[in-house]
Design an enzyme around this catalytic site. Sequence first.
Site, short mmCIF file in Angstrom:
data_model
loop_
_atom_site.label_atom_id
_atom_site.label_comp_id
_atom_site.label_asym_id
_atom_site.label_seq_id
_atom_site.Cartn_x
_atom_site.Cartn_y
_atom_site.Cartn_z
NE ARG A 134 5.57 8.39 7.83
CZ ARG A 134 6.09 7.90 8.60
NH1 ARG A 134 7.37 7.20 9.13
NH2 ARG A 134 5.30 8.01 10.01
CG ASN A 135 4.90 5.65 1.66
OD1 ASN A 135 6.08 5.24 1.41
ND2 ASN A 135 4.43 5.36 3.11
CE LYS A 141 0.45 0.60 4.76
NZ LYS A 141 0.73 1.94 5.52
CD GLU A 151 9.55 1.40 6.10
OE1 GLU A 151 10.19 0.97 5.35
OE2 GLU A 151 9.62 1.09 7.26
#
Length: 331
Positions: free
Chosen positions: A258-259, A194, A284
């Site tokens: 944050r992604n 995700k 990540e």
Amino acid sequence: MQKQPKVAVIGGGSWATAIAKMLCVNLDEIAWYMRNGSAIDHLKAYKHNPNYLSSVEFDITKLRLTQDINEAVAYADYVIFAIPSAFLSRELEKLTVSLADKIIFSAIKGIVPETFLIVGEHFHTTYAIPYHNIGVITGPCHAEEVALERLSYLTIACGDTKKARVMAKLLAGNYIKTKTSDDIIGTEYAAMLKNIYAIAAGIAHGLGYGDNFQSVIMSNAIREMKKFIKKVHRMKRNINNSAYLGDLLVTGYSVFSRNRMFGNMIGKGYTVKSAMMEMSMVAEGYYAVKSAYKLNQDYKAKTPIIDAVYAVLYEGKDAKSTFKKLTEQLD
């Protein structure tokens, strides 16, 4: 009266801070390892983490703070790892105490780059931890909303349902609802994938695509996720459950993601290096996309979104033209 399990949290970031906050509601004491000694000093003096979720105030009498990972692990029955997957091996190299008798829960949403394994598989393969002593803590849940005490949901997966229920009870609270699952592999892969799809949504936003196209990315992403996870670990699962679809949606849409933020910068023309330098937290998904792409060379699932993000981040392909081609592959 039932004896309280001893729990250690490994990590000093926002997710580790959120987990420590949840645990302190239900436990008299937790061990908390963080590398940053000044953050520990600040916590002791001012009762909050200076760098992450600084609005969260802790009862310091409940915290066994340490800069020594061995001290934290030796203390605990249950050890929760909540550090970026890219740094996990480096931290584990410091261990001199055994993990053999510990119950390991991963709150890490990524793949260990040194082994190309999700965290549960890494502990099983590298440290011979049996799967019934390994669990996963997954969302949909942003650490920032835990800090704000907004209603959030967690899925706790473990091969041993009793241990999953123990952890679920430790994390549950007035604004935290928990459920358990036996799909330890699928939920962990979903938590990793995700983040990649959130980067894709962010790139699209940065390029100027609107909500209509983002909804198409998300609907295609859940189907792509289903195909990928089915290749990796075939079992009966409902991909529309919160641990899969819910976690995907919150990561793809939330302002706290944050992604998505990282992807948005890439779409606006930032280089990978400059986007990383501007962000104070690790995205990540950047590491996950390389691992997922490489893994899929063997699995051969149809993954046009992963392929597009990989092309932009690792092959230096132009984001605008790459996503123009992607629009022709989605439906």
